[in-house]
Design a protein around this motif. Structure first.
Motif, PDB file in Angstrom:
ATOM      1  N   LEU A  41       0.837  -1.209   0.000  1.00  0.00           N
ATOM      2  CA  LEU A  41       0.000   0.000   0.000  1.00  0.00           C
ATOM      3  C   LEU A  41       0.874   1.263   0.000  1.00  0.00           C
ATOM      4  N   ALA A  42       1.937   1.236   0.823  1.00  0.00           N
ATOM      5  CA  ALA A  42       2.817   2.416   0.913  1.00  0.00           C
ATOM      6  C   ALA A  42       3.524   2.653  -0.419  1.00  0.00           C
ATOM      7  N   ASP A  43       3.968   1.561  -1.063  1.00  0.00           N
ATOM      8  CA  ASP A  43       4.684   1.693  -2.339  1.00  0.00           C
ATOM      9  C   ASP A  43       3.789   2.316  -3.407  1.00  0.00           C
ATOM     10  N   ALA A  44       2.488   1.960  -3.375  1.00  0.00           N
ATOM     11  CA  ALA A  44       1.570   2.459  -4.402  1.00  0.00           C
ATOM     12  C   ALA A  44       1.383   3.980  -4.293  1.00  0.00           C
ATOM     13  N   SER A  45       1.630   4.557  -3.101  1.00  0.00           N
ATOM     14  CA  SER A  45       1.450   6.015  -2.967  1.00  0.00           C
ATOM     15  C   SER A  45       2.793   6.735  -2.826  1.00  0.00           C
ATOM     16  N   TRP A  46       3.905   5.999  -2.907  1.00  0.00           N
ATOM     17  CA  TRP A  46       5.257   6.601  -2.783  1.00  0.00           C
ATOM     18  C   TRP A  46       5.469   7.556  -3.960  1.00  0.00           C
ATOM     19  N   ALA A  47       5.862   8.774  -3.675  1.00  0.00           N
ATOM     20  CA  ALA A  47       6.168   9.728  -4.750  1.00  0.00           C
ATOM     21  C   ALA A  47       7.516  10.368  -4.466  1.00  0.00           C
TER      22      ALA A  47
END
Ligand code: AMP
Length: 391
Positions: free
Chosen positions: A385-391
Protein backbone atom coordinates in the motif's frame (compact mmCIF):
# COMPACT_ATOMS: atom_id res chain seq x y z
CA UNK A 1 7.13 20.65 33.11
CA UNK A 2 7.55 23.10 30.24
CA UNK A 3 9.68 21.76 27.38
CA UNK A 4 11.05 23.79 24.47
CA UNK A 5 11.79 22.08 21.16
CA UNK A 6 13.87 23.63 18.38
CA UNK A 7 12.20 22.44 15.19
CA UNK A 8 8.49 21.76 14.77
CA UNK A 9 8.48 18.78 12.39
CA UNK A 10 7.12 15.29 12.88
CA UNK A 11 9.78 14.40 15.46
CA UNK A 12 8.64 17.34 17.61
CA UNK A 13 5.05 16.32 17.06
CA UNK A 14 5.69 12.78 18.29
CA UNK A 15 7.63 14.17 21.29
CA UNK A 16 4.61 16.32 22.20
CA UNK A 17 2.21 13.38 21.76
CA UNK A 18 4.41 11.28 24.10
CA UNK A 19 4.81 14.07 26.66
CA UNK A 20 1.23 15.22 27.16
CA UNK A 21 0.26 12.14 29.29
CA UNK A 22 3.28 12.92 31.50
CA UNK A 23 1.84 16.37 32.20
CA UNK A 24 4.38 18.14 29.98
CA UNK A 25 3.64 21.25 27.93
CA UNK A 26 5.49 22.22 24.78
CA UNK A 27 6.72 25.33 22.99
CA UNK A 28 8.37 24.88 19.59
CA UNK A 29 10.42 27.25 17.49
CA UNK A 30 10.30 26.69 13.73
CA UNK A 31 10.65 29.21 10.90
CA UNK A 32 7.57 27.87 9.05
CA UNK A 33 4.22 29.57 9.67
CA UNK A 34 2.56 26.18 10.06
CA UNK A 35 4.33 22.98 11.03
CA UNK A 36 3.36 19.48 12.26
CA UNK A 37 3.58 20.74 15.89
CA UNK A 38 1.26 23.75 15.46
CA UNK A 39 -1.83 22.02 16.86
CA UNK A 40 0.02 20.40 19.78
CA UNK A 41 2.30 23.14 21.08
CA UNK A 42 2.76 26.88 21.37
CA UNK A 43 4.59 27.78 18.17
CA UNK A 44 7.05 30.65 17.77
CA UNK A 45 7.52 31.11 14.02
CA UNK A 46 10.96 32.72 13.72
CA UNK A 47 14.40 32.19 12.25
CA UNK A 48 16.84 30.32 14.50
CA UNK A 49 19.26 33.28 14.15
CA UNK A 50 16.73 35.76 15.58
CA UNK A 51 18.18 36.43 19.07
CA UNK A 52 15.09 38.27 20.34
CA UNK A 53 12.89 35.36 19.29
CA UNK A 54 15.30 32.88 20.96
CA UNK A 55 14.99 34.88 24.21
CA UNK A 56 11.18 34.84 23.95
CA UNK A 57 11.32 31.12 23.24
CA UNK A 58 13.49 30.42 26.32
CA UNK A 59 11.34 32.45 28.73
CA UNK A 60 9.78 30.20 31.40
CA UNK A 61 11.00 26.87 29.95
CA UNK A 62 12.37 24.13 32.23
CA UNK A 63 14.46 22.43 29.55
CA UNK A 64 15.19 22.80 25.83
CA UNK A 65 15.80 20.04 23.30
CA UNK A 66 15.98 19.90 19.50
CA UNK A 67 14.41 17.69 16.86
CA UNK A 68 16.18 19.22 13.87
CA UNK A 69 19.87 18.47 13.47
CA UNK A 70 20.78 21.51 11.44
CA UNK A 71 19.78 24.21 13.95
CA UNK A 72 22.66 26.68 14.14
CA UNK A 73 24.99 25.79 17.00
CA UNK A 74 25.03 29.48 18.02
CA UNK A 75 21.28 29.31 18.74
CA UNK A 76 21.74 26.29 20.99
CA UNK A 77 24.71 27.76 22.89
CA UNK A 78 22.81 31.03 23.40
CA UNK A 79 19.84 29.12 24.85
CA UNK A 80 22.16 27.04 27.06
CA UNK A 81 23.16 30.20 28.97
CA UNK A 82 19.52 30.61 30.07
CA UNK A 83 18.01 27.13 30.36
CA UNK A 84 19.38 23.54 30.41
CA UNK A 85 19.76 22.20 26.84
CA UNK A 86 19.86 18.41 26.25
CA UNK A 87 21.41 16.64 24.39
CA UNK A 88 24.51 18.78 25.10
CA UNK A 89 25.42 21.34 22.40
CA UNK A 90 28.75 19.55 21.93
CA UNK A 91 26.87 16.44 20.73
CA UNK A 92 24.98 18.57 18.20
CA UNK A 93 28.27 20.05 16.95
CA UNK A 94 29.68 16.53 16.42
CA UNK A 95 26.48 15.32 14.76
CA UNK A 96 26.52 18.24 12.32
CA UNK A 97 29.97 17.41 10.95
CA UNK A 98 30.75 14.06 9.32
CA UNK A 99 34.48 14.59 9.90
CA UNK A 100 33.99 15.04 13.65
CA UNK A 101 31.68 11.99 13.76
CA UNK A 102 34.20 9.74 12.06
CA UNK A 103 37.03 11.11 14.21
CA UNK A 104 34.97 10.33 17.35
CA UNK A 105 34.39 6.74 16.15
CA UNK A 106 38.10 6.33 15.48
CA UNK A 107 39.09 7.80 18.89
CA UNK A 108 36.73 5.36 20.64
CA UNK A 109 38.03 2.35 18.68
CA UNK A 110 34.68 1.92 16.84
CA UNK A 111 35.21 0.56 13.32
CA UNK A 112 34.32 3.12 10.63
CA UNK A 113 35.08 3.63 6.94
CA UNK A 114 38.50 4.95 5.97
CA UNK A 115 38.08 8.70 5.39
CA UNK A 116 39.92 11.87 4.43
CA UNK A 117 38.80 15.52 4.47
CA UNK A 118 39.11 17.80 1.42
CA UNK A 119 38.62 21.57 1.21
CA UNK A 120 39.79 22.30 -2.34
CA UNK A 121 39.83 20.53 -5.68
CA UNK A 122 43.53 19.67 -5.23
CA UNK A 123 42.82 18.20 -1.80
CA UNK A 124 39.92 16.22 -3.22
CA UNK A 125 42.16 14.70 -5.90
CA UNK A 126 44.70 13.76 -3.20
CA UNK A 127 42.01 12.38 -0.85
CA UNK A 128 40.52 10.20 -3.61
CA UNK A 129 44.01 8.91 -4.41
CA UNK A 130 44.63 7.97 -0.76
CA UNK A 131 41.21 6.34 -0.13
CA UNK A 132 40.99 4.71 -3.58
CA UNK A 133 37.97 4.12 -5.80
CA UNK A 134 35.12 3.41 -5.64
CA UNK A 135 34.52 5.98 -2.91
CA UNK A 136 31.77 8.25 -1.64
CA UNK A 137 32.29 12.03 -1.52
CA UNK A 138 30.02 13.90 0.90
CA UNK A 139 29.57 17.43 2.17
CA UNK A 140 30.71 17.48 5.80
CA UNK A 141 27.59 19.43 6.85
CA UNK A 142 23.88 19.71 5.99
CA UNK A 143 23.54 16.41 4.09
CA UNK A 144 20.32 14.43 4.62
CA UNK A 145 18.33 11.67 2.89
CA UNK A 146 21.26 11.00 0.52
CA UNK A 147 21.58 14.65 -0.54
CA UNK A 148 25.03 16.27 -0.66
CA UNK A 149 26.87 13.13 -1.71
CA UNK A 150 28.17 11.43 -4.84
CA UNK A 151 29.79 8.09 -5.60
CA UNK A 152 33.02 8.04 -7.61
CA UNK A 153 33.20 4.73 -9.47
CA UNK A 154 36.23 2.50 -9.82
CA UNK A 155 39.01 4.22 -11.78
CA UNK A 156 37.21 7.61 -11.81
CA UNK A 157 39.37 10.07 -13.76
CA UNK A 158 40.23 13.69 -12.97
CA UNK A 159 37.23 14.94 -15.00
CA UNK A 160 34.86 12.89 -12.84
CA UNK A 161 36.51 14.21 -9.67
CA UNK A 162 36.21 17.81 -10.93
CA UNK A 163 32.53 17.22 -11.73
CA UNK A 164 31.84 15.95 -8.21
CA UNK A 165 33.76 18.92 -6.79
CA UNK A 166 31.63 21.38 -8.77
CA UNK A 167 28.42 19.66 -7.71
CA UNK A 168 29.20 19.29 -4.01
CA UNK A 169 31.20 22.49 -3.46
CA UNK A 170 28.09 24.32 -4.65
CA UNK A 171 25.96 22.31 -2.17
CA UNK A 172 28.42 22.95 0.63
CA UNK A 173 28.77 26.71 0.32
CA UNK A 174 26.02 27.81 -2.03
CA UNK A 175 28.78 29.39 -4.12
CA UNK A 176 28.17 30.45 -7.69
CA UNK A 177 31.79 29.75 -8.60
CA UNK A 178 32.74 26.59 -6.74
CA UNK A 179 35.96 25.95 -8.66
CA UNK A 180 37.63 28.96 -7.07
CA UNK A 181 36.20 28.57 -3.57
CA UNK A 182 36.88 26.21 -0.69
CA UNK A 183 34.35 23.68 0.55
CA UNK A 184 34.22 21.20 3.39
CA UNK A 185 33.97 17.71 1.97
CA UNK A 186 34.86 14.23 3.20
CA UNK A 187 35.90 11.25 1.08
CA UNK A 188 34.90 7.82 2.40
CA UNK A 189 35.76 4.34 1.30
CA UNK A 190 32.77 2.75 -0.48
CA UNK A 191 31.40 -0.09 1.67
CA UNK A 192 29.71 -2.88 -0.36
CA UNK A 193 27.46 -3.55 2.63
CA UNK A 194 25.21 -6.58 3.12
CA UNK A 195 22.74 -4.62 5.24
CA UNK A 196 22.23 -1.32 7.06
CA UNK A 197 21.50 -1.20 10.77
CA UNK A 198 21.00 1.31 13.54
CA UNK A 199 20.80 1.35 17.28
CA UNK A 200 18.79 3.81 19.35
CA UNK A 201 19.80 4.34 22.97
CA UNK A 202 18.97 6.73 25.76
CA UNK A 203 21.07 8.10 28.62
CA UNK A 204 19.52 9.69 31.69
CA UNK A 205 20.77 12.74 33.58
CA UNK A 206 21.99 10.28 36.26
CA UNK A 207 24.09 8.43 33.63
CA UNK A 208 21.93 5.32 33.22
CA UNK A 209 22.03 3.90 29.64
CA UNK A 210 19.36 1.77 27.95
CA UNK A 211 19.49 0.59 24.34
CA UNK A 212 16.68 -0.67 22.12
CA UNK A 213 17.15 -3.85 20.08
CA UNK A 214 19.27 -3.39 16.93
CA UNK A 215 17.26 -2.35 13.85
CA UNK A 216 17.70 -3.35 10.22
CA UNK A 217 17.05 -0.54 7.72
CA UNK A 218 16.34 -0.43 4.01
CA UNK A 219 16.57 2.76 1.93
CA UNK A 220 15.13 3.72 -1.43
CA UNK A 221 16.52 6.69 -3.40
CA UNK A 222 18.44 7.70 -0.25
CA UNK A 223 15.26 7.82 1.87
CA UNK A 224 14.47 5.35 4.66
CA UNK A 225 11.79 2.97 3.38
CA UNK A 226 11.57 0.29 6.06
CA UNK A 227 12.97 -0.51 9.50
CA UNK A 228 12.65 -3.87 11.22
CA UNK A 229 13.41 -4.81 14.82
CA UNK A 230 14.97 -6.87 16.13
CA UNK A 231 17.65 -7.08 13.41
CA UNK A 232 17.39 -10.38 11.54
CA UNK A 233 19.82 -12.10 9.20
CA UNK A 234 20.12 -11.04 5.60
CA UNK A 235 20.66 -14.46 4.01
CA UNK A 236 21.36 -17.95 5.22
CA UNK A 237 21.41 -19.26 8.78
CA UNK A 238 25.06 -18.37 9.55
CA UNK A 239 24.28 -14.67 9.23
CA UNK A 240 21.16 -15.02 11.33
CA UNK A 241 23.33 -16.48 14.10
CA UNK A 242 25.79 -13.59 13.75
CA UNK A 243 23.02 -11.02 14.27
CA UNK A 244 23.14 -11.62 18.04
CA UNK A 245 26.86 -10.82 18.15
CA UNK A 246 26.62 -7.61 16.14
CA UNK A 247 23.68 -6.42 18.27
CA UNK A 248 25.86 -6.67 21.38
CA UNK A 249 28.69 -4.78 19.70
CA UNK A 250 26.35 -2.04 18.51
CA UNK A 251 25.07 -1.60 22.06
CA UNK A 252 28.63 -1.36 23.43
CA UNK A 253 29.55 1.24 20.79
CA UNK A 254 26.55 3.44 21.49
CA UNK A 255 27.21 3.27 25.25
CA UNK A 256 30.81 4.43 24.69
CA UNK A 257 29.62 7.36 22.54
CA UNK A 258 27.00 8.39 25.13
CA UNK A 259 29.62 8.38 27.90
CA UNK A 260 32.21 10.29 25.87
CA UNK A 261 29.72 13.05 25.02
CA UNK A 262 28.23 13.20 28.59
CA UNK A 263 25.01 12.75 26.68
CA UNK A 264 21.45 13.11 27.95
CA UNK A 265 18.49 11.98 25.79
CA UNK A 266 18.09 9.68 22.79
CA UNK A 267 20.96 9.09 20.34
CA UNK A 268 20.90 7.08 17.12
CA UNK A 269 23.97 5.45 15.54
CA UNK A 270 23.80 4.15 11.96
CA UNK A 271 25.99 1.28 10.78
CA UNK A 272 26.79 -0.72 7.69
CA UNK A 273 26.95 -4.49 8.14
CA UNK A 274 29.68 -5.97 5.97
CA UNK A 275 31.00 -9.55 6.16
CA UNK A 276 29.50 -9.96 9.64
CA UNK A 277 31.13 -6.75 10.95
CA UNK A 278 29.62 -3.42 11.94
CA UNK A 279 31.04 -0.25 10.38
CA UNK A 280 29.77 2.97 11.98
CA UNK A 281 28.52 5.56 9.48
CA UNK A 282 26.96 8.43 11.42
CA UNK A 283 25.23 9.57 14.58
CA UNK A 284 22.04 11.56 15.04
CA UNK A 285 21.82 13.40 18.39
CA UNK A 286 18.03 13.21 18.54
CA UNK A 287 15.04 10.92 18.22
CA UNK A 288 15.33 9.14 14.89
CA UNK A 289 13.21 7.77 12.04
CA UNK A 290 14.67 4.28 12.55
CA UNK A 291 13.27 4.38 16.12
CA UNK A 292 9.64 5.18 15.26
CA UNK A 293 8.73 1.50 15.66
CA UNK A 294 9.49 1.82 19.40
CA UNK A 295 6.23 3.76 20.01
CA UNK A 296 4.15 0.60 19.71
CA UNK A 297 6.88 -2.05 19.36
CA UNK A 298 8.73 -1.54 22.66
CA UNK A 299 7.75 -1.19 26.30
CA UNK A 300 8.55 2.57 26.37
CA UNK A 301 9.08 4.37 23.06
CA UNK A 302 12.01 6.60 22.06
CA UNK A 303 9.97 9.81 22.32
CA UNK A 304 8.82 9.15 25.89
CA UNK A 305 12.30 7.98 26.92
CA UNK A 306 13.89 11.10 25.45
CA UNK A 307 11.51 13.26 27.50
CA UNK A 308 12.07 11.16 30.62
CA UNK A 309 15.85 11.58 30.20
CA UNK A 310 15.89 15.35 29.65
CA UNK A 311 13.22 15.81 32.35
CA UNK A 312 15.32 13.96 34.98
CA UNK A 313 12.71 11.18 35.27
CA UNK A 314 13.50 7.44 35.52
CA UNK A 315 13.93 5.72 32.12
CA UNK A 316 11.40 3.23 30.77
CA UNK A 317 12.15 -0.31 29.57
CA UNK A 318 13.52 -0.62 26.02
CA UNK A 319 12.70 -4.32 25.44
CA UNK A 320 10.29 -5.45 22.73
CA UNK A 321 6.64 -5.00 23.74
CA UNK A 322 6.10 -8.75 24.31
CA UNK A 323 8.45 -11.75 24.19
CA UNK A 324 8.88 -12.93 20.60
CA UNK A 325 7.55 -9.67 19.12
CA UNK A 326 8.89 -8.14 15.91
CA UNK A 327 8.15 -4.65 14.69
CA UNK A 328 8.24 -3.16 11.18
CA UNK A 329 8.07 0.53 10.39
CA UNK A 330 7.15 1.54 6.85
CA UNK A 331 7.61 5.20 5.86
CA UNK A 332 4.93 7.01 3.85
CA UNK A 333 6.81 9.20 1.38
CA UNK A 334 5.31 11.81 -0.94
CA UNK A 335 1.71 10.76 -0.21
CA UNK A 336 -0.32 8.23 1.73
CA UNK A 337 -2.81 5.45 1.02
CA UNK A 338 -6.42 5.42 2.20
CA UNK A 339 -6.16 5.08 6.03
CA UNK A 340 -8.97 2.52 6.02
CA UNK A 341 -6.94 0.24 3.74
CA UNK A 342 -3.93 0.41 6.09
CA UNK A 343 -6.06 -0.29 9.15
CA UNK A 344 -7.59 -3.37 7.54
CA UNK A 345 -4.33 -4.91 8.74
CA UNK A 346 -5.21 -5.39 12.42
CA UNK A 347 -1.60 -5.21 13.68
CA UNK A 348 -0.94 -1.85 11.93
CA UNK A 349 -0.69 1.57 13.64
CA UNK A 350 -0.97 4.62 11.39
CA UNK A 351 0.81 7.95 12.00
CA UNK A 352 0.12 10.90 9.69
CA UNK A 353 2.17 14.03 10.34
CA UNK A 354 -0.22 16.73 9.14
CA UNK A 355 2.06 17.63 6.20
CA UNK A 356 0.92 18.28 2.66
CA UNK A 357 2.07 15.69 0.10
CA UNK A 358 5.17 16.52 -1.92
CA UNK A 359 7.57 14.16 -3.77
CA UNK A 360 10.32 12.85 -1.49
CA UNK A 361 8.69 14.23 1.67
CA UNK A 362 8.11 11.98 4.70
CA UNK A 363 4.40 12.49 5.44
CA UNK A 364 3.71 9.61 7.83
CA UNK A 365 4.59 6.07 8.80
CA UNK A 366 2.94 2.76 9.68
CA UNK A 367 4.16 0.41 12.38
CA UNK A 368 3.24 -3.26 12.47
CA UNK A 369 3.84 -5.24 15.66
CA UNK A 370 3.41 -9.02 15.46
CA UNK A 371 4.97 -12.34 16.34
CA UNK A 372 7.86 -13.63 14.18
CA UNK A 373 5.48 -15.92 12.28
CA UNK A 374 3.12 -13.09 11.22
CA UNK A 375 5.44 -10.12 10.75
CA UNK A 376 6.55 -10.77 7.16
CA UNK A 377 3.01 -11.10 5.82
CA UNK A 378 1.73 -8.04 7.70
CA UNK A 379 4.76 -5.97 6.60
CA UNK A 380 4.33 -6.92 2.95
CA UNK A 381 0.69 -5.93 3.01
CA UNK A 382 1.50 -2.47 4.41
CA UNK A 383 4.52 -2.06 2.11
CA UNK A 384 2.42 -2.76 -0.99
CA UNK A 385 0.00 0.00 0.00
CA UNK A 386 2.82 2.42 0.91
CA UNK A 387 4.68 1.69 -2.34
CA UNK A 388 1.57 2.46 -4.40
CA UNK A 389 1.45 6.02 -2.97
CA UNK A 390 5.26 6.60 -2.78
CA UNK A 391 6.17 9.73 -4.75
P1 AMP B 1 24.36 8.93 4.86
O1 AMP B 1 23.85 10.30 4.53
O2 AMP B 1 25.79 8.91 5.28
O3 AMP B 1 23.46 8.19 5.83
O4 AMP B 1 24.28 8.10 3.49
C1 AMP B 1 23.05 7.83 2.85
C2 AMP B 1 23.08 6.43 2.22
O5 AMP B 1 24.12 6.35 1.22
C3 AMP B 1 23.42 5.33 3.23
O6 AMP B 1 22.26 4.89 3.90
C4 AMP B 1 24.02 4.28 2.31
O7 AMP B 1 22.98 3.55 1.67
C5 AMP B 1 24.77 5.09 1.28
N1 AMP B 1 26.19 5.30 1.71
C6 AMP B 1 26.65 6.31 2.46
N2 AMP B 1 27.97 6.19 2.71
C7 AMP B 1 28.38 5.07 2.10
C8 AMP B 1 29.64 4.39 1.98
N3 AMP B 1 30.76 4.87 2.55
N4 AMP B 1 29.65 3.24 1.28
C9 AMP B 1 28.53 2.74 0.68
N5 AMP B 1 27.32 3.33 0.76
C10 AMP B 1 27.23 4.49 1.45
Amino acid sequence: MRIGILGGGQLGRMLAIAGHPLGMNFRVMDPAERCPCTSLAEHIAADYRDDAALDRFAHGLDVVTYEFENVPIEAVTRLATRVPVWPPPEALAVGQDRLREKTLFRDLGIATTRFAPASSLDELVAAVASIGTPCVVKTRRMGYDGKGQAVLPENADSNAIARVWRELAGDSRGSSNPLTTTADLIVEEFVPFDAEASVIAVRSRAGEVRAYPLVRNEHRSGILRHSRAPFHGWSGSAEIGAAGGIADRATESVADILERLSYVGVLAVEFFVHAGRLIANEIAPRVHNTGHWTIEGSACGQFENHLRAIGALPLGATAMRFPGASASMVNLVGGWPDPARILEEPTAHLHLYGKSPRPGRKVGHVTVVAGHAQIDRATRRVQDLADASWA
